[in-house]
Design a protein around this motif. Structure first.
Motif, mmCIF file in Angstrom:
data_model
loop_
_atom_site.group_PDB
_atom_site.id
_atom_site.type_symbol
_atom_site.label_atom_id
_atom_site.label_comp_id
_atom_site.label_asym_id
_atom_site.label_seq_id
_atom_site.Cartn_x
_atom_site.Cartn_y
_atom_site.Cartn_z
ATOM 1 N N UNK A 105 40.955 27.069 40.653
ATOM 2 C CA UNK A 105 40.384 27.912 41.712
ATOM 3 C C UNK A 105 41.183 29.196 41.874
ATOM 4 N N UNK A 106 42.504 29.079 42.011
ATOM 5 C CA UNK A 106 43.330 30.251 42.280
ATOM 6 C C UNK A 106 43.447 31.170 41.067
ATOM 7 N N UNK A 107 43.509 30.611 39.872
ATOM 8 C CA UNK A 107 43.598 31.475 38.698
ATOM 9 C C UNK A 107 42.300 32.224 38.465
ATOM 10 N N UNK A 110 42.349 35.119 41.185
ATOM 11 C CA UNK A 110 43.321 36.146 40.820
ATOM 12 C C UNK A 110 42.901 36.885 39.562
ATOM 13 N N UNK A 111 42.389 36.172 38.574
ATOM 14 C CA UNK A 111 41.968 36.802 37.335
ATOM 15 C C UNK A 111 40.805 37.755 37.535
ATOM 16 N N UNK A 112 39.832 37.382 38.366
ATOM 17 C CA UNK A 112 38.689 38.264 38.628
ATOM 18 C C UNK A 112 39.141 39.528 39.350
ATOM 19 N N UNK A 113 40.020 39.380 40.330
ATOM 20 C CA UNK A 113 40.503 40.560 41.068
ATOM 21 C C UNK A 113 41.259 41.505 40.147
ATOM 22 N N UNK A 114 42.176 40.971 39.357
ATOM 23 C CA UNK A 114 42.951 41.828 38.449
ATOM 24 C C UNK A 114 42.044 42.437 37.390
ATOM 25 N N UNK A 440 45.769 33.685 34.695
ATOM 26 C CA UNK A 440 45.013 34.783 35.298
ATOM 27 C C UNK A 440 45.110 36.055 34.474
ATOM 28 N N UNK A 441 46.208 36.238 33.737
ATOM 29 C CA UNK A 441 46.331 37.430 32.891
ATOM 30 C C UNK A 441 45.278 37.414 31.788
ATOM 31 N N UNK A 442 45.006 36.266 31.214
ATOM 32 C CA UNK A 442 43.972 36.158 30.177
ATOM 33 C C UNK A 442 42.571 36.283 30.789
ATOM 34 N N UNK A 495 42.685 25.497 28.451
ATOM 35 C CA UNK A 495 44.098 25.777 28.213
ATOM 36 C C UNK A 495 44.935 25.426 29.430
ATOM 37 N N UNK A 496 44.437 25.741 30.617
ATOM 38 C CA UNK A 496 45.212 25.433 31.823
ATOM 39 C C UNK A 496 45.390 23.931 31.992
#
Length: 559
Positions: A105-107, A110-114, A440-442, A495-496
């Motif tokens: 959920x959190x990744x 965060x990933x969408x925002x970044x 989240x970076x990916x 992967x997570x």
């Protein structure tokens, strides 16, 4: 006879002709390869089984019911060290699911925002996001886990100096905060409704931001911290606010309106502060610490379901069903007529009404006035209030007598630990943060690529019909980008879930760490690893099934 031709006799194929046929040779080669692999595998497995049998360690799964002394630091209340390996393995599965489900959920958020920030027209947001992605995705995950655990989490304050939110004692809430809300909300709503093509809109927004920053900064730097050597920083603060606001509005069309707005906002706020118009007083409510953070973990209130929880959930489910009907009906109306309907707002209100109405209805049910309690070794009937005053009620009875569907208890410290609280251990926090930030970076790069895959004509068409940037992103860009985003997003989810096995590096009791201990104690390495592999395979299959279903939902339907 005219037109008669004699048919040729069928060719008789010999073994040599078959052996010269390329298709036959390929089939023979494949069969031979499978036979060789089977023979080699059989020899290896047979040798392994013979070796294990010689040491009285033949693989079996009966060991899973054995009882050994097995302590687990992340175990729930129902687990004891005398439980079998089966219960211990179940604890590992639960801990892994705790990390994976929360992490997904959190990744994603965060990933969408970044990912959206990577395409921002604001240079500051775009550059910071690019640095975030490039650094985090090129540092090994194991290194990041160690950094989060040893450098960040274990460096937090000790138990006695825990970071508390809110602070314990009397909390000072300035009156000016209420004034900010009363003036600021209507002001920014008005500024938002102005046309994006009007320079006055940008002037109004920049003036509002500048006024808020200068007004609050004047209180902090001059009045609240007066005499502490910070007055000299006022000029630096004003300059920083100007630079910050310019950075926020960087790349906008009318830069001069931003400059005028910043100047006007600072002058107005500074004048109001100088004349003493802004109130200096405040509210002083008494507060208790709700969230505590220290090097032993994160502590927050414990939420327990009472005996009335099931009745309240019936109202919640009913509200959710009504929300689903409203959502589908509004979507159909919009599709048929083109008339936009805020179905999300209506669905939210339906759920909220179900939650609130159920809470009050269930809460008004009368509670029993007497209860059977144990006193001096005997069971006696006593008034509830009297039993509560004499501390004779058990935790289960407290839950039964509570009128609300949920019982929230604040953390209470006893010795070196907190009771009546939910605690997230340092290992859990470090593992969760590392997985979320790394993945989240990916995901950010996937979101960026998905958005850029949408034809630019779609963006221009949205602007032509007058949609705002937020509406364009929510209604036009992201729905089409999801067709490109979802397939690689599923890979990152897989992967997570598999990367969570690195928890063994910091001692978190996940599936792999618990299974490793079970294998060491029982000696059943083959059976143990078969269970571990099957568990992670099941996790992956479930995630793949869900993502494939979602992907099928968003794909274009073609003939």
């Amino acid at each position: 006879m005219a037109g008669y031709t004699q048919s040729e006799p069928p060719e008789i194929r010999t073994i040599a002709s078959y052996l010269r046929d390329e298709r036959i040779l390929q089939i023979i080669a494949q069969i031979a390869f499978v036979i060789i692999v089977a023979i080699v595998t059989g020899l290896i497995v047979g040798s392994m089984l013979d070796g294990l049998a010689a040491r009285n360690l033949s693989p079996n799964f009966s060991f899973i019911n054995d009882h050994k002394f097995f302590e687990i630091g992340e175990a729930p209340d129902w687990y004891t060290s005398d439980d079998s390996y089966k219960e211990a393995f179940l604890v590992g599965v639960i801990n892994t699911l705790r990390v994976v489900t929360v992490g997904l959920v959190f990744t994603t958020l965060l990933g969408v925002i970044v990912g959206i920030f990577l395409l921002s027209s604001n240079w500051v947001l775009r550059t910071v996001s690019r640095v975030y992605v490039e650094i985090l995705r090129n540092i090994p995950l194991l290194v990041q886990i160690f950094v989060w655990f040893f450098v960040i989490v274990l460096s937090l304050p000790t138990l006695n100096d825990s970071l508390r939110l809110p602070g314990e004692g009397i909390l000072f809430l300035p009156h000016r905060y209420l004034l900010y809300l009363i003036i600021g909300i209507p002001y920014f709503i008005y500024a938002r409704r102005l046309s994006a093509d009007q320079p006055f809109r940008q002037l109004a927004k920049s003036a509002g931001f500048a006024a808020l920053i200068v007004a609050e900064g004047a209180f902090v730097l001059i009045r609240d911290l007066h005499g502490q050597g910070v007055d000299a920083f006022l000029l630096l603060y004003i300059i920083a606010s100007v630079v910050g606001i310019f950075a926020f509005f960087q790349g906008r069309k009318w830069w001069w309106t931003t400059a005028v707005g910043v100047l006007m906002g600072q002058v107005v706020a500074g004048t109001l502060f100088y004349l003493g118009v802004l109130p200096a007083g405040g509210f002083k409510p008494t507060t208790s610490s709700v969230i505590l953070l220290n090097n032993r973990g994160l502590v927050f209130p414990q939420i327990q379901a009472t005996s009335r929880f099931s009745e309240w959930m019936a109202f919640v489910i009913l509200g959710s069903l009504v929300a689903a009907v409203i959502w589908l009906y509004a979507a159909r109306i919009t599709e048929e007529t083109g008339r936009p309907i805020p179905r999300g707002l209506y669905a939210f209100l339906a759920i909220a009404i179900g939650v609130v109405l159920g809470w009050f209805v269930v809460g008004f049910e009368p509670a029993p006035s007497t209860i059977a309690v144990e006193q001096d070794g005997a069971i006696v009937i006593m008034e509830v209030e009297e039993a509560r005053e004499e501390a004779l009620l058990t935790p289960e009875q407290e839950l039964e007598l509570t009128s609300s569907p949920l019982r929230v208890t604040l953390p209470e410290r006893r010795g070196r630990r907190f009771v009546n609280a939910t605690t997230l251990t340092p290992e859990y926090l470090a593992l969760l943060m590392a997985l979320v930030v790394y993945t989240s970076a990916f995901i950010a790069e996937i979101v960026r690529a998905g958005i850029q895959a949408v034809p630019r004509g779609q963006l221009e068409a949205a602007r032509a019909v007058g949609l705002s940037q937020a509406q364009t992103l929510r209604m036009i860009i992201l729905p089409q980008a999801l067709r490109v985003i979802i397939p690689p997003l599923g890979n990152q989810y897989l992967n997570l879930s598999k990367n969570s096995s690195l928890a063994i590096a910091i001692g978190f009791a996940d599936v792999f760490q618990v299974s490793n201990t079970i294998i060491n104690q029982s000696g059943q390495s083959v059976s143990g690893f078969i269970i571990v592999l099957s568990t992670y395979l099941l996790f992956s299959l479930i995630i793949s099934l869900i993502m494939n279903t979602v992907n099928k939902r968003f794909q274009l339907v073609t003939r």
